[in-house]
Design a protein around this motif. Structure first.
Motif, PDB file in Angstrom:
ATOM      1  N   LYS A 235       0.735  -1.120  -0.057  1.00  0.00           N
ATOM      2  CA  LYS A 235       0.034   0.026   0.067  1.00  0.00           C
ATOM      3  C   LYS A 235       0.679   1.005   0.099  1.00  0.00           C
ATOM      4  O   LYS A 235       0.343   2.326   0.104  1.00  0.00           O
ATOM      5  CB  LYS A 235      -1.134  -0.071   1.337  1.00  0.00           C
ATOM      6  N   ALA A 236       2.098   1.130   0.032  1.00  0.00           N
ATOM      7  CA  ALA A 236       2.925   2.302  -0.182  1.00  0.00           C
ATOM      8  C   ALA A 236       2.711   3.292  -1.282  1.00  0.00           C
ATOM      9  O   ALA A 236       2.489   2.696  -2.290  1.00  0.00           O
ATOM     10  CB  ALA A 236       4.598   1.854  -0.168  1.00  0.00           C
ATOM     11  N   GLY A 237       2.391   4.608  -0.830  1.00  0.00           N
ATOM     12  CA  GLY A 237       2.111   5.306  -1.795  1.00  0.00           C
ATOM     13  C   GLY A 237       0.504   5.473  -2.404  1.00  0.00           C
ATOM     14  O   GLY A 237       0.220   6.466  -2.968  1.00  0.00           O
ATOM     15  N   LYS A 238       0.003   4.578  -1.737  1.00  0.00           N
ATOM     16  CA  LYS A 238      -1.706   4.475  -1.926  1.00  0.00           C
ATOM     17  C   LYS A 238      -2.395   4.939  -0.901  1.00  0.00           C
ATOM     18  O   LYS A 238      -3.661   5.059  -0.954  1.00  0.00           O
ATOM     19  CB  LYS A 238      -1.888   2.858  -2.146  1.00  0.00           C
ATOM     20  N   LEU A 239      -1.756   5.403   0.011  1.00  0.00           N
ATOM     21  CA  LEU A 239      -2.590   6.261   1.265  1.00  0.00           C
ATOM     22  C   LEU A 239      -1.383   7.115   1.844  1.00  0.00           C
ATOM     23  O   LEU A 239      -0.227   6.701   2.009  1.00  0.00           O
ATOM     24  CB  LEU A 239      -3.075   4.974   2.335  1.00  0.00           C
ATOM     25  N   VAL A 240      -2.115   8.042   2.498  1.00  0.00           N
ATOM     26  CA  VAL A 240      -1.067   9.053   3.185  1.00  0.00           C
ATOM     27  C   VAL A 240      -0.674   8.635   4.597  1.00  0.00           C
ATOM     28  O   VAL A 240      -1.535   8.193   5.358  1.00  0.00           O
ATOM     29  CB  VAL A 240      -1.718  10.410   3.268  1.00  0.00           C
ATOM     30  N   ALA A 241       0.575   8.537   5.058  1.00  0.00           N
ATOM     31  CA  ALA A 241       0.728   8.066   6.173  1.00  0.00           C
ATOM     32  C   ALA A 241       1.951   9.312   6.899  1.00  0.00           C
ATOM     33  O   ALA A 241       3.051   9.389   6.205  1.00  0.00           O
ATOM     34  CB  ALA A 241       1.612   6.873   6.191  1.00  0.00           C
ATOM     35  N   ILE A 242       1.542   9.629   8.003  1.00  0.00           N
ATOM     36  CA  ILE A 242       2.311  10.612   8.873  1.00  0.00           C
ATOM     37  C   ILE A 242       2.854  10.002  10.090  1.00  0.00           C
ATOM     38  O   ILE A 242       2.093   9.580  11.033  1.00  0.00           O
ATOM     39  CB  ILE A 242       1.655  11.811   9.071  1.00  0.00           C
ATOM     40  N   GLY A 243       4.168   9.890  10.310  1.00  0.00           N
ATOM     41  CA  GLY A 243       4.460   9.185  11.550  1.00  0.00           C
ATOM     42  C   GLY A 243       5.121  10.285  12.557  1.00  0.00           C
ATOM     43  O   GLY A 243       4.962  11.570  12.407  1.00  0.00           O
ATOM     44  N   PHE A 244       5.685   9.800  13.549  1.00  0.00           N
ATOM     45  CA  PHE A 244       6.496  10.805  14.757  1.00  0.00           C
ATOM     46  C   PHE A 244       7.503  10.078  15.059  1.00  0.00           C
ATOM     47  O   PHE A 244       8.002   9.109  15.217  1.00  0.00           O
ATOM     48  CB  PHE A 244       5.416  10.684  15.777  1.00  0.00           C
TER      49      PHE A 244
END
Length: 315
Positions: A235-244
């Motif tokens: 799913k990399a690039g297919k949804l937006v993921a923000i980490g910390f």
């Protein structure tokens, strides 16, 4: 006048007393730095900052933390041991805002300088140094909205329920999402700061929400597990993921586009300024009640810039 063996004996006794006095003085100047866990690179950076301050000040500090952030009793024991060693300062990142109150108040009753870092404690510290976690959560939401838009599902992946930083990041994030979008929040899920658990949770979330549009992972271990789940699922690039946080592996996930951004704190400053604040308090100097150590948004667009590399501690 003392002569011969008598003189040697007296001088030996004086030397021994000097050593004892020096030992007492060293103990009186000791600062204990006690963090949430030793199993995270984040806290090792805190230690680097603390050690740098100690070297600069010419003082002795100790550094410790439980094996897991959920080991509240273990952390309480570490604070109790520091009090029993008669340290004069404690720099504490509490695993739980309530669970550490009693022992923290015991430290204050003993006139020990108490400096809180990273996460809030439900009792007053002499100074509290942290990221403004509400603002950091808000900033994470803003970065997510830029890329994901204002509709669809967003997963909220948190860490330890009740931990001050976790509560504040969640508040900042959810308040911004509710104020600016029509997105549906899936969760929250709590990883207990365990990357393996976060991986399993995110895998389940992806399976049960094939239309998931975005995700926010609120600390280092959680973000590592979430990113791994996204990567392994294709799913990399297919949804937006923000980490910390800015662990090297999270930087790699940003460069690969698995994560679109990470909110980077300044753990070095927490350790460095925390020890300095404790020392100033021990010396009777006035110190600030709150110090914001800042946050920087590292994204796929800016990660190679000097400013981002400095925030990540790479320069």
């Amino acid at each position: 006048m003392l002569k011969g063996k008598s003189f040697i004996i007296v001088m030996a006794l004086l030397f021994a007393l000097t050593l004892v006095a020096g030992g007492v003085l060293a103990a009186a100047e000791d600062i204990a730095v006690i963090v949430k866990t030793n199993s995270s690179s984040y806290w090792q950076v805190v230690n680097k900052g603390a050690q740098a301050a100690a070297k600069e000040l010419g003082i002795k500090i100790t550094y410790d933390g439980p094996a897991a952030e959920t080991d509240i009793n273990g952390q309480v024991s570490m604070v109790e041991n520091a009090i029993n060693r008669q340290v004069k300062g404690i720099v504490l990142a509490p695993c739980d805002p309530k669970g550490l109150v009693k022992v923290a108040e015991r430290a204050k009753a003993q006139k020990i300088a108490l400096i809180g870092i990273d996460s809030a404690l439900d009792t007053r510290c002499d100074s509290f140094l942290t990221t403004n976690n509400v603002a950091a959560g808000k900033k994470a939401a803003q970065e997510l909205i830029k890329r994901a838009g204002t509709t669809g599902k967003v997963a909220l992946m948190l860490y330890v329920a009740g931990a001050g930083s976790c509560v504040d990041r969640a508040k900042g994030f959810t308040d911004e999402i509710k104020a600016r979008t029509k997105m549906t929040i899936v969760g929250p899920y709590y990883s207990e700061s365990d990357s393996a658990k976060a991986l399993n949770q995110m895998t389940d979330v992806l399976a049960s929400n094939p239309d998931l549009k975005a995700v926010f992972a609120a600390n280092e271990p959680t973000a590592i597990g979430v990113a791994k789940a996204i990567d392994e699922s294709g799913k990399a690039g297919k949804l937006v993921a923000i980490g910390f946080d800015g662990a090297p592996i999270l930087q790699q996930y940003v460069e690969k586009g698995v994560l679109q951004g990470i909110m980077v704190q300044s753990p070095y400053n927490m350790g460095y300024l925390g020890v300095k604040a404790a020392w100033d308090k021990m010396k009777g100097k006035k110190i600030k009640a709150f110090i914001d150590t800042g946050v920087f948004g590292v994204t796929t667009q800016n990660i190679k810039t000097d400013e981002a590399q400095k925030a990540l501690g790479n320069k």
